[in-house]
Design a protein around this motif. Structure first.
Motif, short mmCIF file in Angstrom:
data_model
loop_
_atom_site.label_atom_id
_atom_site.label_comp_id
_atom_site.label_asym_id
_atom_site.label_seq_id
_atom_site.Cartn_x
_atom_site.Cartn_y
_atom_site.Cartn_z
N PHE A 51 0.79 -1.22 0.00
CA PHE A 51 0.00 0.00 0.00
C PHE A 51 0.83 1.28 0.00
CE2 PHE A 51 -3.43 -2.75 1.78
CZ PHE A 51 -4.32 -2.55 0.74
N PHE A 52 2.12 1.22 0.37
CA PHE A 52 2.87 2.46 0.52
C PHE A 52 4.13 2.57 -0.34
CE2 PHE A 52 0.48 2.17 4.47
CZ PHE A 52 -0.11 3.41 4.47
N LEU A 67 -8.04 -6.90 -8.51
CA LEU A 67 -8.75 -7.63 -9.57
C LEU A 67 -9.28 -8.97 -9.06
CD1 LEU A 67 -6.57 -6.90 -12.71
CD2 LEU A 67 -8.75 -5.88 -12.05
N GLY A 68 -8.54 -9.64 -8.17
CA GLY A 68 -9.04 -10.87 -7.56
C GLY A 68 -10.27 -10.61 -6.71
N TYR A 69 -10.26 -9.48 -5.99
CA TYR A 69 -11.42 -9.11 -5.18
C TYR A 69 -12.63 -8.81 -6.07
CZ TYR A 69 -13.81 -7.09 -1.16
OH TYR A 69 -14.69 -6.83 -0.16
N MET A 70 -12.40 -8.14 -7.19
CA MET A 70 -13.49 -7.85 -8.12
C MET A 70 -14.03 -9.13 -8.76
SD MET A 70 -13.98 -4.55 -8.27
CE MET A 70 -13.15 -3.02 -7.97
N LEU A 86 -23.41 -7.23 -4.96
CA LEU A 86 -22.46 -6.84 -6.01
C LEU A 86 -21.98 -5.42 -5.79
CD1 LEU A 86 -21.04 -7.52 -8.69
CD2 LEU A 86 -23.03 -6.53 -9.83
N ALA A 87 -22.89 -4.49 -5.51
CA ALA A 87 -22.50 -3.10 -5.30
C ALA A 87 -21.60 -2.96 -4.07
CB ALA A 87 -23.74 -2.23 -5.14
N SER A 88 -21.90 -3.67 -3.00
CA SER A 88 -21.07 -3.55 -1.80
C SER A 88 -19.69 -4.16 -2.01
CB SER A 88 -21.77 -4.19 -0.61
OG SER A 88 -21.90 -5.58 -0.80
N ASN A 89 -19.60 -5.29 -2.70
CA ASN A 89 -18.30 -5.91 -2.96
C ASN A 89 -17.46 -5.08 -3.92
OD1 ASN A 89 -18.66 -8.04 -1.22
ND2 ASN A 89 -19.48 -9.39 -2.79
N LEU A 90 -18.08 -4.54 -4.95
CA LEU A 90 -17.33 -3.71 -5.88
C LEU A 90 -16.86 -2.41 -5.21
CD1 LEU A 90 -19.27 -4.13 -9.24
CD2 LEU A 90 -17.12 -5.18 -8.53
N SER A 91 -17.68 -1.84 -4.32
CA SER A 91 -17.22 -0.65 -3.61
C SER A 91 -16.09 -0.99 -2.65
CB SER A 91 -18.39 0.01 -2.86
OG SER A 91 -18.85 -0.83 -1.83
N GLY A 92 -16.06 -2.19 -2.12
CA GLY A 92 -14.94 -2.63 -1.29
C GLY A 92 -13.66 -2.72 -2.09
N GLY A 93 -13.73 -3.25 -3.31
CA GLY A 93 -12.56 -3.32 -4.17
C GLY A 93 -12.06 -1.94 -4.57
N VAL A 94 -12.99 -1.05 -4.85
CA VAL A 94 -12.60 0.32 -5.19
C VAL A 94 -11.97 1.00 -3.98
CG1 VAL A 94 -13.54 2.59 -5.83
CG2 VAL A 94 -14.26 0.55 -7.06
N PHE A 96 -10.17 -0.46 -1.62
CA PHE A 96 -8.79 -0.96 -1.57
C PHE A 96 -7.91 -0.16 -2.52
CE2 PHE A 96 -9.93 -5.44 -0.13
CZ PHE A 96 -9.26 -5.31 1.07
N PHE A 97 -8.38 0.02 -3.72
CA PHE A 97 -7.61 0.73 -4.74
C PHE A 97 -7.39 2.19 -4.38
CE2 PHE A 97 -7.29 2.88 -8.90
CZ PHE A 97 -6.10 2.31 -9.32
N LEU A 98 -8.43 2.86 -3.88
CA LEU A 98 -8.29 4.27 -3.52
C LEU A 98 -7.36 4.45 -2.32
CD1 LEU A 98 -11.92 5.60 -4.04
CD2 LEU A 98 -9.91 5.95 -5.49
N PHE A 99 -7.42 3.53 -1.36
CA PHE A 99 -6.50 3.62 -0.23
C PHE A 99 -5.05 3.42 -0.69
CE2 PHE A 99 -4.11 1.66 3.28
CZ PHE A 99 -4.13 2.73 4.15
#
Length: 123
Positions: A51-52, A67-70, A86-94, A96-99
């Motif tokens: 992450f850093f 991508l594995g999470y998606m 689906l919406a909650s899981n995709l927002s979780g993947g996003v 991760f990416f934004l963090f």
């Protein structure tokens, strides 16, 4: 249980492949970067690294994770056809990416990659 849903089977295979590649990045990190196992600190150090740090291995590991999470989100959707899951899981993947984008490009404090609980102290 064997399914006739080709999208479910393909996304499950892609999820498995991406998570195996993510695991390979973990082993490369442990044995190339750390020089061997560190008695339970590897996973914390791996997430700090992923992450850093701005490194090729950390970027690949992050891409494989997201991508594995998606792909897992698509598998769960195809199993139950629930749009809310689906919406909650995709927002979780996003998230991760934004963090990861925040940690790699906008975090301005010095990064201490030798301490395993650095990620928890960022919050």
């Amino acid at each position: 249980m064997i399914s006739n849903d080709n999208i479910l089977n393909a996304s499950a295979f892609v999820m498995l492949l991406l998570l195996l590649l993510w695991g390979m990045c973990f082993f490369l990190f442990v044995y190339k970067r750390l020089g061997g196992p560190k008695l339970g600190k590897e996973s914390f150090l791996y997430f700090n690294f992923m992450f850093f740090k701005r490194d090729v291995l950390s970027n690949f590991a992050l891409i494989f994770l997201v991508l594995g999470y998606m792909a897992a989100a698509i598998v769960e959707y195809r199993r139950g056809f629930d749009e809310l899951i689906l919406a909650s899981n995709l927002s979780g993947g996003v998230s991760f990416f934004l963090f990861a984008l925040y940690g790699k490009y906008f975090y301005k404090e010095p990064i201490d990659d030798k301490k395993p609980f650095f990620l928890l102290r960022c919050f």
